[in-house]
Motif scaffolding. Structure first.
Motif, PDB file in Angstrom:
ATOM      1  N   LEU A   1       2.966  -1.995  20.091  1.00  0.00           N
ATOM      2  CA  LEU A   1       3.687  -2.382  18.886  1.00  0.00           C
ATOM      3  C   LEU A   1       5.130  -1.925  18.988  1.00  0.00           C
ATOM      4  CD1 LEU A   1       2.909  -2.940  15.477  1.00  0.00           C
ATOM      5  CD2 LEU A   1       4.077  -0.750  15.631  1.00  0.00           C
ATOM      6  N   LYS A   2       6.029  -2.775  18.577  1.00  0.00           N
ATOM      7  CA  LYS A   2       7.457  -2.445  18.484  1.00  0.00           C
ATOM      8  C   LYS A   2       7.887  -2.696  17.052  1.00  0.00           C
ATOM      9  CE  LYS A   2       7.886  -1.906  22.962  1.00  0.00           C
ATOM     10  NZ  LYS A   2       7.968  -0.584  23.515  1.00  0.00           N
ATOM     11  N   GLY A   3       8.588  -1.750  16.462  1.00  0.00           N
ATOM     12  CA  GLY A   3       9.063  -1.922  15.100  1.00  0.00           C
ATOM     13  C   GLY A   3       8.253  -1.122  14.106  1.00  0.00           C
ATOM     14  N   GLU A   4       8.496  -1.391  12.828  1.00  0.00           N
ATOM     15  CA  GLU A   4       7.864  -0.618  11.767  1.00  0.00           C
ATOM     16  C   GLU A   4       7.354  -1.546  10.665  1.00  0.00           C
ATOM     17  OE1 GLU A   4       9.304   2.510   8.358  1.00  0.00           O
ATOM     18  OE2 GLU A   4      10.333   2.546  10.280  1.00  0.00           O
ATOM     19  N   THR A   5       6.120  -1.326  10.286  1.00  0.00           N
ATOM     20  CA  THR A   5       5.514  -2.053   9.181  1.00  0.00           C
ATOM     21  C   THR A   5       5.940  -1.403   7.869  1.00  0.00           C
ATOM     22  OG1 THR A   5       3.591  -2.517  10.556  1.00  0.00           O
ATOM     23  CG2 THR A   5       3.316  -2.785   8.186  1.00  0.00           C
ATOM     24  N   THR A   6       6.264  -2.212   6.895  1.00  0.00           N
ATOM     25  CA  THR A   6       6.615  -1.695   5.577  1.00  0.00           C
ATOM     26  C   THR A   6       5.791  -2.429   4.516  1.00  0.00           C
ATOM     27  OG1 THR A   6       8.448  -3.253   5.317  1.00  0.00           O
ATOM     28  CG2 THR A   6       8.969  -1.101   6.298  1.00  0.00           C
ATOM     29  N   PHE A   7       5.883  -1.968   3.305  1.00  0.00           N
ATOM     30  CA  PHE A   7       5.251  -2.654   2.185  1.00  0.00           C
ATOM     31  C   PHE A   7       6.075  -2.393   0.933  1.00  0.00           C
ATOM     32  CE2 PHE A   7       3.375   1.537   2.250  1.00  0.00           C
ATOM     33  CZ  PHE A   7       3.255   1.894   0.915  1.00  0.00           C
ATOM     34  N   ASP A   8       5.927  -3.282  -0.044  1.00  0.00           N
ATOM     35  CA  ASP A   8       6.633  -3.125  -1.307  1.00  0.00           C
ATOM     36  C   ASP A   8       5.844  -3.833  -2.404  1.00  0.00           C
ATOM     37  OD1 ASP A   8       7.306  -5.939  -1.223  1.00  0.00           O
ATOM     38  OD2 ASP A   8       9.039  -5.468   0.008  1.00  0.00           O
ATOM     39  N   SER A   9       6.428  -3.932  -3.561  1.00  0.00           N
ATOM     40  CA  SER A   9       5.835  -4.635  -4.705  1.00  0.00           C
ATOM     41  C   SER A   9       4.448  -4.111  -5.065  1.00  0.00           C
ATOM     42  CB  SER A   9       5.777  -6.146  -4.431  1.00  0.00           C
ATOM     43  OG  SER A   9       7.048  -6.645  -4.111  1.00  0.00           O
ATOM     44  N   LEU A  10       4.278  -2.812  -4.989  1.00  0.00           N
ATOM     45  CA  LEU A  10       2.999  -2.185  -5.307  1.00  0.00           C
ATOM     46  C   LEU A  10       2.755  -2.260  -6.820  1.00  0.00           C
ATOM     47  CD1 LEU A  10       0.730  -0.531  -3.882  1.00  0.00           C
ATOM     48  CD2 LEU A  10       1.982   1.505  -4.558  1.00  0.00           C
ATOM     49  N   VAL A  11       1.614  -2.849  -7.186  1.00  0.00           N
ATOM     50  CA  VAL A  11       1.250  -3.016  -8.595  1.00  0.00           C
ATOM     51  C   VAL A  11      -0.192  -2.549  -8.777  1.00  0.00           C
ATOM     52  CG1 VAL A  11       0.906  -4.693 -10.464  1.00  0.00           C
ATOM     53  CG2 VAL A  11       2.787  -5.008  -8.833  1.00  0.00           C
ATOM     54  N   LEU A  12      -0.400  -1.707  -9.753  1.00  0.00           N
ATOM     55  CA  LEU A  12      -1.742  -1.218 -10.037  1.00  0.00           C
ATOM     56  C   LEU A  12      -2.564  -2.305 -10.718  1.00  0.00           C
ATOM     57  CD1 LEU A  12      -3.610   1.336 -10.091  1.00  0.00           C
ATOM     58  CD2 LEU A  12      -2.800   1.667 -12.431  1.00  0.00           C
ATOM     59  N   GLN A  13      -3.772  -2.517 -10.208  1.00  0.00           N
ATOM     60  CA  GLN A  13      -4.704  -3.417 -10.882  1.00  0.00           C
ATOM     61  C   GLN A  13      -5.587  -2.607 -11.827  1.00  0.00           C
ATOM     62  OE1 GLN A  13      -7.942  -5.095  -8.683  1.00  0.00           O
ATOM     63  NE2 GLN A  13      -8.200  -6.783 -10.126  1.00  0.00           N
ATOM     64  N   ARG A  14      -6.192  -1.521 -11.294  1.00  0.00           N
ATOM     65  CA  ARG A  14      -7.051  -0.678 -12.111  1.00  0.00           C
ATOM     66  C   ARG A  14      -7.301   0.643 -11.398  1.00  0.00           C
ATOM     67  NH1 ARG A  14     -12.270  -0.940  -9.970  1.00  0.00           N
ATOM     68  NH2 ARG A  14     -12.594  -2.757  -8.676  1.00  0.00           N
ATOM     69  N   GLN A  15      -7.796   1.607 -12.164  1.00  0.00           N
ATOM     70  CA  GLN A  15      -8.198   2.892 -11.607  1.00  0.00           C
ATOM     71  C   GLN A  15      -9.375   3.427 -12.408  1.00  0.00           C
ATOM     72  OE1 GLN A  15      -6.202   6.557 -12.283  1.00  0.00           O
ATOM     73  NE2 GLN A  15      -4.817   5.717 -13.843  1.00  0.00           N
ATOM     74  N   ASP A  16     -10.235   4.174 -11.733  1.00  0.00           N
ATOM     75  CA  ASP A  16     -11.310   4.902 -12.399  1.00  0.00           C
ATOM     76  C   ASP A  16     -11.595   6.142 -11.572  1.00  0.00           C
ATOM     77  OD1 ASP A  16     -13.146   4.174 -10.296  1.00  0.00           O
ATOM     78  OD2 ASP A  16     -13.709   2.364 -11.389  1.00  0.00           O
ATOM     79  N   SER A  17     -12.703   6.794 -11.793  1.00  0.00           N
ATOM     80  CA  SER A  17     -12.977   8.051 -11.099  1.00  0.00           C
ATOM     81  C   SER A  17     -13.362   7.854  -9.643  1.00  0.00           C
ATOM     82  CB  SER A  17     -14.080   8.824 -11.816  1.00  0.00           C
ATOM     83  OG  SER A  17     -15.298   8.102 -11.741  1.00  0.00           O
ATOM     84  N   LEU A  18     -13.669   6.622  -9.243  1.00  0.00           N
ATOM     85  CA  LEU A  18     -14.118   6.360  -7.878  1.00  0.00           C
ATOM     86  C   LEU A  18     -13.079   5.677  -7.006  1.00  0.00           C
ATOM     87  CD1 LEU A  18     -17.710   5.084  -8.716  1.00  0.00           C
ATOM     88  CD2 LEU A  18     -17.016   7.384  -8.029  1.00  0.00           C
ATOM     89  N   GLU A  19     -12.198   4.896  -7.622  1.00  0.00           N
ATOM     90  CA  GLU A  19     -11.255   4.129  -6.812  1.00  0.00           C
ATOM     91  C   GLU A  19     -10.021   3.719  -7.604  1.00  0.00           C
ATOM     92  OE1 GLU A  19     -13.722   0.842  -5.554  1.00  0.00           O
ATOM     93  OE2 GLU A  19     -13.292  -0.299  -7.367  1.00  0.00           O
ATOM     94  N   VAL A  20      -9.017   3.352  -6.834  1.00  0.00           N
ATOM     95  CA  VAL A  20      -7.790   2.765  -7.366  1.00  0.00           C
ATOM     96  C   VAL A  20      -7.619   1.443  -6.634  1.00  0.00           C
ATOM     97  CG1 VAL A  20      -5.266   2.983  -7.457  1.00  0.00           C
ATOM     98  CG2 VAL A  20      -6.708   4.983  -7.903  1.00  0.00           C
ATOM     99  N   VAL A  21      -7.322   0.391  -7.378  1.00  0.00           N
ATOM    100  CA  VAL A  21      -7.110  -0.920  -6.771  1.00  0.00           C
ATOM    101  C   VAL A  21      -5.683  -1.344  -7.098  1.00  0.00           C
ATOM    102  CG1 VAL A  21      -7.884  -3.320  -6.631  1.00  0.00           C
ATOM    103  CG2 VAL A  21      -9.555  -1.495  -7.042  1.00  0.00           C
ATOM    104  N   ALA A  22      -4.955  -1.774  -6.059  1.00  0.00           N
ATOM    105  CA  ALA A  22      -3.556  -2.160  -6.235  1.00  0.00           C
ATOM    106  C   ALA A  22      -3.239  -3.381  -5.386  1.00  0.00           C
ATOM    107  CB  ALA A  22      -2.643  -1.004  -5.850  1.00  0.00           C
ATOM    108  N   TYR A  23      -2.211  -4.079  -5.796  1.00  0.00           N
ATOM    109  CA  TYR A  23      -1.667  -5.181  -5.010  1.00  0.00           C
ATOM    110  C   TYR A  23      -0.409  -4.680  -4.328  1.00  0.00           C
ATOM    111  CZ  TYR A  23      -4.632  -7.958  -8.088  1.00  0.00           C
ATOM    112  OH  TYR A  23      -5.698  -8.460  -8.783  1.00  0.00           O
TER     113      TYR A  23
END
Length: 167
Positions: free
Chosen positions: A91-113
């Motif tokens: 691999l050459k380069g760097e992976t990035t991410f943005d636009s993180l949006v929470l869908q839901r959370q509870d005591s077992l998991e967090v789901v995000a876009y």
């Protein structure tokens, strides 16, 4: 996160529709949505950083990522690293991410876009030639499910998200 190279990852390509409100009976592990988002961002950043590092080293010592991922995410990235080793890819380069949006959370998991960005990422063979398809999409929307482990988040499932994408 490399493996961010959607063309090389073993991610599920199930189309996810608009989020439905989910009734949860368990109390969220984080006091606020902001805390949950910050934890998700930190967890995914650590995962992508380690994934990129291992892939940039040709998939050697893949066990380094085992504490940063679980479930389908871990299985997929380990398969990708195996391919890197078998085919002498780097691999050459760097992976990035943005636009993180929470869908839901509870005591077992967090789901995000989030929007995964591999614009500046290439995968090359031993001769230094790119192996990335010219048709690769550089920005991909994902729904990521994070497991809660000891108050920390770990990406466990990642699915391509088509509906409502802002990538």
């Amino acid at each position: 996160m490399l493996v961010a190279l959607a063309s090389l990852t073993a991610c599920t390509t199930t189309t996810i529709g608009e989020p439905e409100p989910v009734a949860t009976t368990s109390a969220p592990v984080f006091a606020s949505d902001e805390e949950a988002l910050a934890a998700a961002e930190k967890a995914y950043a650590a995962y992508t950083e380690m994934s990129d590092l291992i892939a940039s080293e040709g998939g050697v010592d893949p066990e380094r990522i085992e504490h940063l991922a679980s479930g389908d995410v871990l299985e997929g990235v380990l398969a990708t690293f195996e391919r890197f080793r078998d085919e002498s890819l780097t691999l050459k380069g760097e992976t990035t991410f943005d636009s993180l949006v929470l869908q839901r959370q509870d005591s077992l998991e967090v789901v995000a876009y989030l929007c995964l960005d591999v614009t500046n990422v290439d995968v090359v063979n031993e001769a230094g030639e790119t192996t990335v398809s010219p048709d690769r999409r550089d920005r991909l929307p994902f729904e990521v499910t994070f497991e809660v482990a000891g108050g920390q988040l770990i990406p466990a499932n990642r699915q391509l998200w088509q509906s409502g994408s802002k990538c």
